[in-house]
Design an enzyme around this catalytic site. Structure first.
Site, PDB file in Angstrom:
ATOM      1  N   THR A 131       0.816  -1.208   0.000  1.00 48.50           N
ATOM      2  CA  THR A 131       0.000   0.000   0.000  1.00 48.50           C
ATOM      3  C   THR A 131       0.853   1.263   0.000  1.00 48.50           C
ATOM      4  OG1 THR A 131      -1.454   1.292   1.462  1.00 48.50           O
ATOM      5  CG2 THR A 131      -0.090  -0.348   2.523  1.00 48.50           C
ATOM      6  N   ASP A 132       0.272   2.353  -0.485  1.00 47.72           N
ATOM      7  CA  ASP A 132       0.987   3.641  -0.427  1.00 47.72           C
ATOM      8  C   ASP A 132       1.053   4.176   1.009  1.00 47.72           C
ATOM      9  OD1 ASP A 132      -1.687   4.331  -0.105  1.00 47.72           O
ATOM     10  OD2 ASP A 132      -1.681   5.922  -1.623  1.00 47.72           O
ATOM     11  N   LYS A 160       2.322  -3.198   7.281  1.00 47.47           N
ATOM     12  CA  LYS A 160       2.609  -3.381   5.846  1.00 47.47           C
ATOM     13  C   LYS A 160       4.043  -2.947   5.527  1.00 47.47           C
ATOM     14  CE  LYS A 160       0.210  -4.556   2.922  1.00 47.47           C
ATOM     15  NZ  LYS A 160      -0.155  -5.889   2.372  1.00 47.47           N
TER      16      LYS A 160
HETATM   17  P1  NAD Z   1      -9.451  -7.495   2.216  1.00 52.38           P
HETATM   18  O1  NAD Z   1      -9.460  -7.206   3.675  1.00 52.38           O
HETATM   19  O2  NAD Z   1     -10.670  -7.238   1.408  1.00 52.38           O
HETATM   20  O3  NAD Z   1      -9.054  -9.035   1.965  1.00 52.38           O
HETATM   21  C1  NAD Z   1      -8.052  -9.656   2.670  1.00 52.38           C
HETATM   22  C2  NAD Z   1      -8.163 -11.154   2.412  1.00 52.38           C
HETATM   23  O4  NAD Z   1      -7.097 -11.809   3.145  1.00 52.38           O
HETATM   24  C3  NAD Z   1      -9.471 -11.778   2.891  1.00 52.38           C
HETATM   25  O5  NAD Z   1      -9.975 -12.640   1.915  1.00 52.38           O
HETATM   26  C4  NAD Z   1      -9.071 -12.548   4.141  1.00 52.38           C
HETATM   27  O6  NAD Z   1      -9.882 -13.693   4.390  1.00 52.38           O
HETATM   28  C5  NAD Z   1      -7.640 -12.938   3.804  1.00 52.38           C
HETATM   29  N1  NAD Z   1      -6.836 -13.194   5.008  1.00 52.38           N
HETATM   30  C6  NAD Z   1      -6.722 -12.396   6.116  1.00 52.38           C
HETATM   31  N2  NAD Z   1      -5.917 -12.979   7.026  1.00 52.38           N
HETATM   32  C7  NAD Z   1      -5.498 -14.151   6.469  1.00 52.38           C
HETATM   33  C8  NAD Z   1      -4.637 -15.189   6.919  1.00 52.38           C
HETATM   34  N3  NAD Z   1      -4.065 -15.134   8.113  1.00 52.38           N
HETATM   35  N4  NAD Z   1      -4.416 -16.239   6.098  1.00 52.38           N
HETATM   36  C9  NAD Z   1      -5.003 -16.298   4.868  1.00 52.38           C
HETATM   37  N5  NAD Z   1      -5.840 -15.349   4.410  1.00 52.38           N
HETATM   38  C10 NAD Z   1      -6.079 -14.291   5.200  1.00 52.38           C
HETATM   39  O7  NAD Z   1      -8.203  -6.695   1.639  1.00 52.38           O
HETATM   40  P2  NAD Z   1      -8.038  -5.918   0.258  1.00 52.38           P
HETATM   41  O8  NAD Z   1      -8.578  -4.556   0.410  1.00 52.38           O
HETATM   42  O9  NAD Z   1      -8.494  -6.788  -0.842  1.00 52.38           O
HETATM   43  O10 NAD Z   1      -6.448  -5.783   0.213  1.00 52.38           O
HETATM   44  C11 NAD Z   1      -5.650  -6.837  -0.356  1.00 52.38           C
HETATM   45  C12 NAD Z   1      -4.190  -6.443  -0.272  1.00 52.38           C
HETATM   46  O11 NAD Z   1      -3.973  -5.230  -0.972  1.00 52.38           O
HETATM   47  C13 NAD Z   1      -3.711  -6.193   1.170  1.00 52.38           C
HETATM   48  O12 NAD Z   1      -2.418  -6.705   1.287  1.00 52.38           O
HETATM   49  C14 NAD Z   1      -3.723  -4.684   1.294  1.00 52.38           C
HETATM   50  O13 NAD Z   1      -2.749  -4.255   2.214  1.00 52.38           O
HETATM   51  C15 NAD Z   1      -3.379  -4.266  -0.117  1.00 52.38           C
HETATM   52  N6  NAD Z   1      -3.903  -2.948  -0.533  1.00 52.38           N
HETATM   53  C16 NAD Z   1      -5.217  -2.646  -0.374  1.00 52.38           C
HETATM   54  C17 NAD Z   1      -5.698  -1.412  -0.818  1.00 52.38           C
HETATM   55  C18 NAD Z   1      -7.166  -1.043  -0.710  1.00 52.38           C
HETATM   56  O14 NAD Z   1      -7.533   0.086  -1.042  1.00 52.38           O
HETATM   57  N7  NAD Z   1      -8.043  -1.933  -0.296  1.00 52.38           N
HETATM   58  C19 NAD Z   1      -4.823  -0.504  -1.414  1.00 52.38           C
HETATM   59  C20 NAD Z   1      -3.477  -0.866  -1.568  1.00 52.38           C
HETATM   60  C21 NAD Z   1      -3.029  -2.095  -1.136  1.00 52.38           C
END
Ligand code: NAD
Ligand code: TYD
Length: 348
Positions: A131-132, A160
């Site tokens: 993430t940013d 992160k």
């Molecule tokens: P989310 O919370 O919607 O999904 C996370 C997923 O990880 C879920 O399906 C959950 O069941 C699974 N999970 C959590 N703990 C776990 C574990 N211990 N073992 C296996 N699975 C597990 O998250 P998202 O918004 O889809 O984000 C996904 C990735 O992208 C993350 O790493 C986040 O940091 C990164 N990210 C998100 C955004 C955003 O705007 N949402 C922006 C930049 C980066």
């Protein structure tokens, strides 16, 4: 042929990435490893669950033994790591679970990859999705570039940032082939309705208060989730090993202005009078340590790998609002935990 482990594939961004890879690359085997926490729902992947190149495994990334077995069983040669605890407000209440999943979970995957691949690192890749927010907070001017120093403020961004450092440490120490991308705020279908956009769409629809933190002046750079998935596809296939790529929407909005667009769009699509729901705006206590502004300079990705966002923000918001209005059942079931109960039974 590639055997790709996607972690967190049942979550918001992960489900879009899994869908893109399963449909676009029939020759790749996609293994989706997800613990199905409150944020993960197999309902998000209904349309691909029967595909022959797709397998789901319910497991915890922190369970090193299980992760190791998965690497051997499916002969994994690449990882796209998205599993995480992802919500800043939850991290303020429960930082331990963020350190566990985001730091220890990433370490467990890195170690398993290192062990499985160490005799031959050719054609292997560990892609860490980040993430940013690791860069901290900007003032009114400037952008985060790949060279911006890390300065995380929330327990989420600290976890992160730590995971990013572990990924780089494995590259420097063991030559594990890694690549990292740091993306701005995503929006679109299947986002758990605790984050700003889906929460507010849902509340506007149901005439519930819209809790605006502070003065609503914080700024975020929004990217449509399918554009993020396409960027991940490009970085996965064309990114330079050891490099970092920033991904962003070139699309900054002050929270309050974005909220007014959501109100306008929901009211319009529901046939309400223009501005009817503005009365729902409720200013509440600011989030602790609330980062003022995020803005990504994604020119490296654009210039080196040819990616740029394809969807205009107005179009993306309209599609997203329409999706949440059409998928009332999904919202009800993810927030009540109904899907969880259903799938836990299947995979226990
Ligand atoms: P989310 O919370 O919607 O999904 C996370 C997923 O990880 C879920 O399906 C959950 O069941 C699974 N999970 C959590 N703990 C776990 C574990 N211990 N073992 C296996 N699975 C597990 O998250 P998202 O918004 O889809 O984000 C996904 C990735 O992208 C993350 O790493 C986040 O940091 C990164 N990210 C998100 C955004 C955003 O705007 N949402 C922006 C930049 C980066
Ligand atoms: P969020 O969607 O939680 O993403 P992040 O904190 O990771 O950027 O929040 C986006 C912005 O909206 C952020 O500045 C906090 C603000 N916000 C509110 O004002 N009210 C809310 O209820 C939520 C969830 C967020």
């Amino acid at each position: 042929m590639r055997n790709i482990l996607i972690t967190g594939g049942a979550g918001f961004i992960g489900s879009h990435v899994a869908r893109l890879f399963v449909n676009k690359y029939p020759d790749y085997n996609i293994v989706n490893l997800d613990l199905l926490t409150y944020a993960g729902n197999l309902e998000n992947l209904k349309d691909i669950e029967q595909k022959s190149n797709y397998t789901f495994v319910k497991a915890d990334i922190c369970d090193y033994q299980v992760v190791t077995t998965i690497f051997s069983e499916y002969n994994i040669d690449s990882v796209i790591h998205l599993a995480a605890e992802s919500h800043v407000d939850r991290s303020i209440k429960d930082p331990f679970s963020f350190a566990r999943t985001n730091v220890m979970g990433t370490l467990s995957l890195l170690q398993a990859a290192q062990n499985h691949w160490k005799s031959d690192l050719k054609n292997k890749l560990f892609y860490h999705v980040s993430t940013d927010e690791v860069y901290g907070s900007l003032g009114k001017d400037g952008y985060f570039t790949e060279r911006t120093s890390y300065d995380p403020h929330s327990p989420y961004s600290a976890s992160k940032a730590s995971s990013d450092h572990f990924v780089r440490a494995f590259f420097d120490t063991y030559k594990l082939p890694v690549v990292i991308s740091n993306c701005s705020n995503n929006y679109g279908a299947y986002q758990f309705p605790e984050k700003l956009i889906p929460l507010f769409i849902n509340n506007i629809k149901n005439n519930k208060p819209l809790p605006v933190y502070g003065k609503g002046e914080n700024i975020r750079d929004w990217l449509y989730v399918e554009d993020h998935a396409k960027a991940i596809d490009i970085v996965f296939h064309k990114g330079t090993v050891g490099d970092t790529y920033n991904i962003g929407g070139f699309n900054e909005w002050k929270n309050i202005d974005l909220i007014k667009i959501l109100i306008k769009t929901v009211d319009q699509l529901l046939g309400r009078k223009e501005g009817a729901s503005e009365k729902l705006i409720t200013y509440v206590k600011d989030r602790a340590g609330h980062d003022f502004r995020y803005a990504i300079d994604a020119s490296k990705l654009k210039n080196e790998l040819g990616w740029q966002p394809s969807l205009q923000f107005e179009e993306g918001i309209e599609k997203t609002v329409q999706w949440y209005l059409d998928n009332e059942e999904w919202v009800k079931n993810v927030t009540s935990g109904e899907y969880q109960k259903y799938y836990q039974q299947m995979y226990e």
